[in-house]
Write a protein that holds these residues in place. Sequence first.
Motif, PDB file in Angstrom:
ATOM      1  N   UNK A 144       0.800  -1.230   0.000  1.00  0.00           N
ATOM      2  CA  UNK A 144       0.000   0.000   0.000  1.00  0.00           C
ATOM      3  C   UNK A 144       0.835   1.284   0.000  1.00  0.00           C
ATOM      4  N   UNK A 145       2.037   1.259   0.586  1.00  0.00           N
ATOM      5  CA  UNK A 145       2.884   2.457   0.549  1.00  0.00           C
ATOM      6  C   UNK A 145       3.330   2.751  -0.883  1.00  0.00           C
ATOM      7  N   UNK A 146       3.608   1.711  -1.646  1.00  0.00           N
ATOM      8  CA  UNK A 146       3.979   1.889  -3.047  1.00  0.00           C
ATOM      9  C   UNK A 146       2.791   2.453  -3.827  1.00  0.00           C
ATOM     10  N   UNK A 147       1.605   1.908  -3.593  1.00  0.00           N
ATOM     11  CA  UNK A 147       0.396   2.429  -4.237  1.00  0.00           C
ATOM     12  C   UNK A 147       0.198   3.905  -3.887  1.00  0.00           C
ATOM     13  N   UNK A 148       0.405   4.245  -2.622  1.00  0.00           N
ATOM     14  CA  UNK A 148       0.254   5.646  -2.196  1.00  0.00           C
ATOM     15  C   UNK A 148       1.252   6.547  -2.918  1.00  0.00           C
ATOM     16  N   UNK A 149       2.465   6.051  -3.143  1.00  0.00           N
ATOM     17  CA  UNK A 149       3.452   6.850  -3.855  1.00  0.00           C
ATOM     18  C   UNK A 149       3.117   6.998  -5.331  1.00  0.00           C
ATOM     19  N   UNK A 150       2.580   5.959  -5.934  1.00  0.00           N
ATOM     20  CA  UNK A 150       2.145   6.061  -7.332  1.00  0.00           C
ATOM     21  C   UNK A 150       1.043   7.117  -7.429  1.00  0.00           C
TER      22      UNK A 150
END
Length: 129
Positions: A102-108
Motif C-alpha cells: 500500500x505504501x507503493x500504491x500511495x506513492x504512485x
Amino acid sequence: MPTIDSFKSIAAAEKAGEWVDDIQFTAGVRLRVRPVWNADYRRVFGEIVKALPANERDGIDAETDPRVAPRLYAETVLTDWDLTENDGTPLTISSQILSDFPDLLADVAFAANYLRNKRRAAQDEATKN
C-alpha cells in the motif's frame, strides 16, 4: 505552425508518462507515471464501477478504494519503474504488487497527482501569457 505530427508526439509522450523521483515512502525509487484522470483512467474506472453490484457503486474513491485503485493505477497511470526482485530481475508492474504494498500504491498516487497539478499549473501559466 503546428503539424499533425506534433500532436501525435504529444499524445505519445502523454501515454509514456513522466519520471518522478524520491517520493514519500519509496525514496530512491523512480516511477514513470501519467497524470490521474487521464482518458484511460476514466475509461477503466467506469468499467470497474460498472462491474460492481449496483448497491456498491456510490461513493467509490478511485484513488484509495482497494477494489479499484490497484488495477486502475497499474493499468492506466504507472508506465514504468526502477523496481527489481532481490536478484536484480526487473519487477513487472501489476495490480497485485500495488495491492500487496500500500505504501507503493500511495506513492504512485502521489506522483500521478503531482504530475497532474504540475501540468495544470503550466497550462494556467500559459493561459495567462
